[in-house]
Design a protein around this motif. Structure first.
Motif, PDB file in Angstrom:
ATOM      1  N   HIS A 123     -13.588   7.447  42.401  1.00 55.09           N
ATOM      2  CA  HIS A 123     -13.236   8.027  41.161  1.00 55.09           C
ATOM      3  C   HIS A 123     -11.814   8.223  40.841  1.00 55.09           C
ATOM      4  O   HIS A 123     -11.278   8.401  39.873  1.00 55.09           O
ATOM      5  CB  HIS A 123     -13.980   9.312  41.243  1.00 55.09           C
ATOM      6  N   GLU A 127      -9.624   6.875  37.524  1.00 54.95           N
ATOM      7  CA  GLU A 127      -9.084   7.721  36.845  1.00 54.95           C
ATOM      8  C   GLU A 127      -7.744   7.182  36.616  1.00 54.95           C
ATOM      9  O   GLU A 127      -6.882   7.235  35.524  1.00 54.95           O
ATOM     10  CB  GLU A 127      -9.134   9.123  37.317  1.00 54.95           C
ATOM     11  N   ARG A 130      -7.428   4.337  34.363  1.00 62.75           N
ATOM     12  CA  ARG A 130      -7.389   4.869  32.787  1.00 62.75           C
ATOM     13  C   ARG A 130      -6.150   5.338  32.585  1.00 62.75           C
ATOM     14  O   ARG A 130      -5.658   5.248  31.440  1.00 62.75           O
ATOM     15  CB  ARG A 130      -8.451   5.891  32.736  1.00 62.75           C
TER      16      ARG A 130
END
Length: 190
Positions: A123, A127, A130
């Motif tokens: 995760h 992130e 992104r």
């Protein structure tokens, strides 16, 4: 004898610095707590006064490394004024970056490891991808900026990894140059 708050913070920062370097050098699964503490110049026994677990240390080291990488990318892009895309490509796809993976891009150093990482670390990685997409997209005008940014970032990482993997420096330099040239053309404004 207790340590001051400032000393504890300094020790914590040394642990994170050591962990960042060892993560980039050895990968997610090949770095132990004792090794990090030794690299930080501290004893193994002090680890748990800073972190609840190895995973907590790794997560903090990754977040710190990613934030530092983002600042480095911004700084590289700012060095050429209006030519941010070209400056970013030249800095990222350079022999200096290729030759110093321990101080280079954390995503490039660890991408393969994240395919097998636990969900919390995946995760953090997701992130970060992104954030990089958004950071690079801000340099690419147009409606397709996000797609172009993902393409550019993926190609930059792939080219850097290939340039690091080959044992022929001339070929390695050629890989970097070709990637810079083709990526510059691909993400130029339409």
């Amino acid at each position: 004898m207790g340590h001051s708050k400032a000393q504890k913070e300094a020790n914590h920062n040394r642990i994170i610095e050591a962990a960042m370097d060892l993560l980039r050098h050895k990968g997610l699964d090949h770095m132990g707590v004792a090794e990090v503490m030794r690299a930080a110049g501290l004893t193994h026994g002090g680890f748990y006064s800073h972190f609840d677990s190895r995973e907590a240390m790794v997560a903090e080291a990754l977040c710190t490394a990613f934030a530092r990488d983002e600042r480095r990318l911004d700084k590289a892009a700012a060095q050429r004024g209006g030519e941010k895309r070209r400056a970013m490509l030249e800095a990222y796809l350079s022999p200096g970056h290729r030759d110093n993976p321990v101080k280079g891009c954390t995503v490039a150093a660890l991408t393969g490891d994240f395919t097998r990482a636990d969900p919390a670390l995946r995760h953090i990685f997701t992130e970060q991808v992104r954030r990089y997409r958004d950071q690079v997209a801000a340099m690419v005008p147009g409606a397709a900026a996000e797609g172009q940014a993902l393409f550019a970032f993926s190609a930059m990482i792939g080219a850097l990894l290939m340039a690091r993997a080959v044992d022929d420096e001339a070929l390695s330099d050629e890989i970097l140059a070709a990637a810079r040239r083709h990526l510059a053309a691909a993400i130029e404004p339409e």
